[in-house]
Enzyme design. Structure first.
Site, mmCIF file in Angstrom:
data_model
loop_
_atom_site.group_PDB
_atom_site.id
_atom_site.type_symbol
_atom_site.label_atom_id
_atom_site.label_comp_id
_atom_site.label_asym_id
_atom_site.label_seq_id
_atom_site.Cartn_x
_atom_site.Cartn_y
_atom_site.Cartn_z
ATOM 1 N N LYS A 2 81.985 4.234 -70.356
ATOM 2 C CA LYS A 2 81.194 4.601 -69.628
ATOM 3 C C LYS A 2 80.054 3.435 -69.348
ATOM 4 O O LYS A 2 79.467 2.835 -70.468
ATOM 5 C CB LYS A 2 80.249 5.902 -69.964
ATOM 6 C CG LYS A 2 81.083 6.953 -70.119
ATOM 7 C CD LYS A 2 80.456 8.269 -70.573
ATOM 8 C CE LYS A 2 80.226 8.312 -72.048
ATOM 9 N NZ LYS A 2 79.645 9.460 -72.647
ATOM 10 N N GLY B 5 71.457 13.592 -72.514
ATOM 11 C CA GLY B 5 72.395 14.819 -72.737
ATOM 12 C C GLY B 5 73.444 14.396 -71.739
ATOM 13 O O GLY B 5 74.433 15.256 -71.428
ATOM 14 N N THR B 6 73.553 13.390 -71.072
ATOM 15 C CA THR B 6 74.303 13.038 -69.904
ATOM 16 C C THR B 6 75.798 12.827 -70.540
ATOM 17 O O THR B 6 76.868 13.326 -69.816
ATOM 18 C CB THR B 6 74.008 11.859 -69.195
ATOM 19 O OG1 THR B 6 73.669 10.656 -69.892
ATOM 20 C CG2 THR B 6 72.996 12.054 -68.058
ATOM 21 N N GLY B 7 75.838 12.145 -71.744
ATOM 22 C CA GLY B 7 77.286 12.050 -72.304
ATOM 23 C C GLY B 7 77.929 13.423 -72.921
ATOM 24 O O GLY B 7 78.885 13.463 -72.374
ATOM 25 N N CYS B 8 76.945 13.995 -73.252
ATOM 26 C CA CYS B 8 77.570 15.549 -73.796
ATOM 27 C C CYS B 8 77.823 16.310 -72.608
ATOM 28 O O CYS B 8 78.966 16.872 -72.529
ATOM 29 C CB CYS B 8 76.490 16.416 -74.597
ATOM 30 S SG CYS B 8 75.630 15.338 -75.771
ATOM 31 N N THR C 15 67.647 11.648 -68.502
ATOM 32 C CA THR C 15 68.737 11.488 -68.769
ATOM 33 C C THR C 15 69.239 11.976 -70.076
ATOM 34 O O THR C 15 70.640 11.823 -70.528
ATOM 35 C CB THR C 15 69.276 9.823 -68.667
ATOM 36 O OG1 THR C 15 68.430 9.308 -69.604
ATOM 37 C CG2 THR C 15 68.933 9.490 -67.048
#
Ligand SMILES: Cc1ncc(COP(=O)(O)OP(=O)(O)O)c(N)n1
Ligand SMILES: Cc1nc(C(=O)O)sc1CCOP(=O)(O)O
Ligand SMILES: [Mg+2]
Length: 548
Positions: free
Chosen positions: A228, A263-266, A261
């Site tokens: 990402k 928590g975007t990865g989770c 932003t």
């Protein structure tokens, strides 16, 4: 017959409907061991119920975030938003807020194992998604559990450092990720910092670096890798690199300007898991997940929760949308492509009518979507007409798109745009218009159709089906070309080019997959009475659909 409308994956209902009334769950004293499997009549009832209404199920194995922006809390919200059940095995409890991580309390490895056993031995989990795995021991416990209770897919989000810069798992965990977990994973989703750490602190600055990193991580055993690029300092947009062992795919996304932003990865990994649980293919799941995160950030960009630099976002943004409240979650209904009226200023001038009158007449005749294709109009004149048409279309519930001119679409707040292969690329259009607008792309080949889908378009226009004099030097694809593109397309298709009252039925009667309707210019607007022609064409199309 025109194929049954297929909802875009992001808005598709869950594989099965959620029961209208769920039984109340009584709190019980929590058993220290997993309850024995049901036997006899009790088991039969349970099995029959599972057959009647299986519910796609993701198990998240991750840490709790007290601020609820990331971790287990984000995972549950993301799955819920996509209509998927989410159970949770807590690996650590963190004291966390919008400022950073104040404390971490790891759950003992044996108890992580016990939670895994409880869920996996009883509930039919489709996909396991991992987040924070605080020790090598926890990773090993997880691998052992997955060997004992195999699931359909494993999504590994290698969470190592929080976005606030706090370490969430140490070097020995890294080694166990590489040695044990990755070979069991269907996808691993590191950001550039995590990819760098996994590969011994290599520096990653360019897309080419990201490709190399994806390939190196792939060699550690997962079936797919998504590196990402949201944190890449030099990139003007959010580009992720997807690698399936054969092909690299660059996935472009909107870079939403917001502090919210956390928590975007989770969330991204959970959405991938949720889509896989519903039966999506990997690339499709990744695309839906990216769009979901993009939309959630877009709708939450001005929220204020907490005083720190990085706030949470609203996973359930759809609940607030007026469309959702009206009972529909769609910004675009592919069935609207049924009778697509495309204007032409030259033709309307020739017959002495304004664009506005032409659009009104087409809607009265039953056009289901309108595109303003005004190649010769001056900008100011075009904008004025477009604003008037927006009002007409809005009051009739008919979407209005603008051909080529993103500036006009923005200025008049049209429902979307239509672009061709020599116009602005669809992903750039998406950046400018945001996730809520409709984007159509002209495609003559399977590769173009695939690209339109990757770029985040909503539908494609495919032609020329027949020769046309309306568009100069337009190659004719014929039925075979249309069939090839429709069969391969992942998006709904509208056929265009030389279609009129004499041949529209033959197009619809092909019964091609994804073909939702026909787009016409001269058959409506190079005629004396637009309303009569539209009405006639609509009835021809409806009869053709009823026949086939
Ligand atoms: C529905 C629909 N399909 C195709 C086109 C053609 O777009 P494009 O290739 O960009 O050509 P121009 O219309 O701009 O000449 C379209 N407009 N609408
Ligand atoms: C605008 C346009 N695009 C085409 C394509 O093949 O992509 S054909 C076309 C013109 C369609 O006009 P008519 O209905 O008068 O033939
Ligand atoms: Mg164009």
């Amino acid at each position: 017959m025109a194929s049954v409308p297929r909802l875009p994956a992001a808005h598709a209902p869950p594989r099965t409907s959620i029961p209208a009334a769920l039984p109340f769950l009584c709190p019980s004293s929590s058993p220290r061991v997993a309850p024995p499997p049901a036997t006899g009549p009790r088991r039969l009832v349970a099995v029959a119920a599972a057959r009647a209404m299986p519910w796609p199920h993701v198990l998240t194995v991750a840490g709790s975030d007290s601020g609820a922006g990331a971790g287990i809390q984000a995972d549950i919200k993301a799955c819920a938003a996509l209509g998927v059940y989410c159970s949770s095995v807590v690996t650590a409890v963190t004291a966390q807020n919008t400022v950073g991580v104040q404390g971490v309390h790891a759950v003992p490895e044996e108890f992580v194992g016990e939670q895994l056993r409880s869920v996996l031995s009883d509930m039919s989990v489709d996909v396991v998604k991992t987040g924070m795995l605080p020790s090598a021991g926890v990773v090993k416990v997880l691998c052992d559990s997955l060997r004992k209770f195999p699931v359909k897919a494993l999504v590994v989000d290698p969470v190592m450092v929080s976005t606030s810069g706090d370490t969430l798992s140490g070097p020995s965990t890294l080694a166990t990720y590489r040695d044990e977990l990755f070979s069991m994973a269907d996808i691993v989703t590191p950001n550039v910092k995590e990819a760098s750490k996994l590969l011994g602190d290599v520096s990653l600055h360019t897309i080419s670096d990201m490709r190399n990193a994806a390939e190196s991580i792939y060699k550690l055993g997962p079936k797919h890798v998504l590196v990402k690029g949201g944190d890449m300092p030099d990139s003007p947009d959010a580009i992720d690199v997807f690698f399936d062992g054969k092909e690299f795919i660059e996935l472009h996304g909107l870079r939403i300007r917001t502090h919210n932003t956390h928590g975007t990865g989770c969330t991204l990994a959970s959405c991938i898991a949720a889509e896989l649980a519903k039966g999506a293919k990997m690339l499709q799941a990744v695309q839906v997940a990216k769009k979901f995160v993009e939309s959630a950030l877009y709708h939450s960009k001005d929220l204020v929760i907490g005083n720190g630099p990085q706030g949470p976002f609203d996973h359930l943004f759809n609940l607030k949308s007026p469309l959702y409240k009206m009972g529909s979650r769609q910004k675009f209904n592919p069935d609207d492509l049924f009778l697509y009226a495309v204007t032409d200023s030259g033709m309307n001038k020739k017959w002495g009518r304004s664009i506005k009158d032409a659009v009104r007449a087409a809607i009265e005749g039953g056009a289901t979507i309108v595109q303003l294709r005004e190649k010769d109009s001056e900008t100011r004149e075009f904008l004025e007409a477009a604003k008037a048409c927006v009002e007409i279309c809005k009051s009739s519930g008919v979407p209005l798109l603008i051909n080529d001119r993103i500036d006009i679409a923005l200025a008049c707040n049209a429902d979307g745009v239509h672009v061709g292969q020599s116009d602005m690329p669809a992903w750039e259009v998406r950046e400018l218009l945001g996730p809520g607008k409709i984007i159509g792309v002209s495609c003559k080949t399977v590769a173009q159709a695939e690209q339109a889908w990757k770029d985040g378009a909503d539908y494609i226009g495919c032609g020329g089906v027949f020769p046309t004099t309306t568009k100069a030097n337009n190659p004719t694809l014929g039925f075979d070309g249309l069939r090839t593109v429709c069969s391969a397309s992942k998006l709904p298709v509208v056929a265009i080019g030389g279609i009129n009252a004499g041949n529209a039925d033959s197009v619809m009667e092909l019964g091609l997959p994804n073909l939702k309707g026909v787009a016409v210019v001269s058959a409506l607007f190079d005629r004396e009475c637009v309303m009569t022609e539209t009405r006639n064409l609509r009835s021809i199309l409806m009869n053709a659909c009823a026949r086939s």
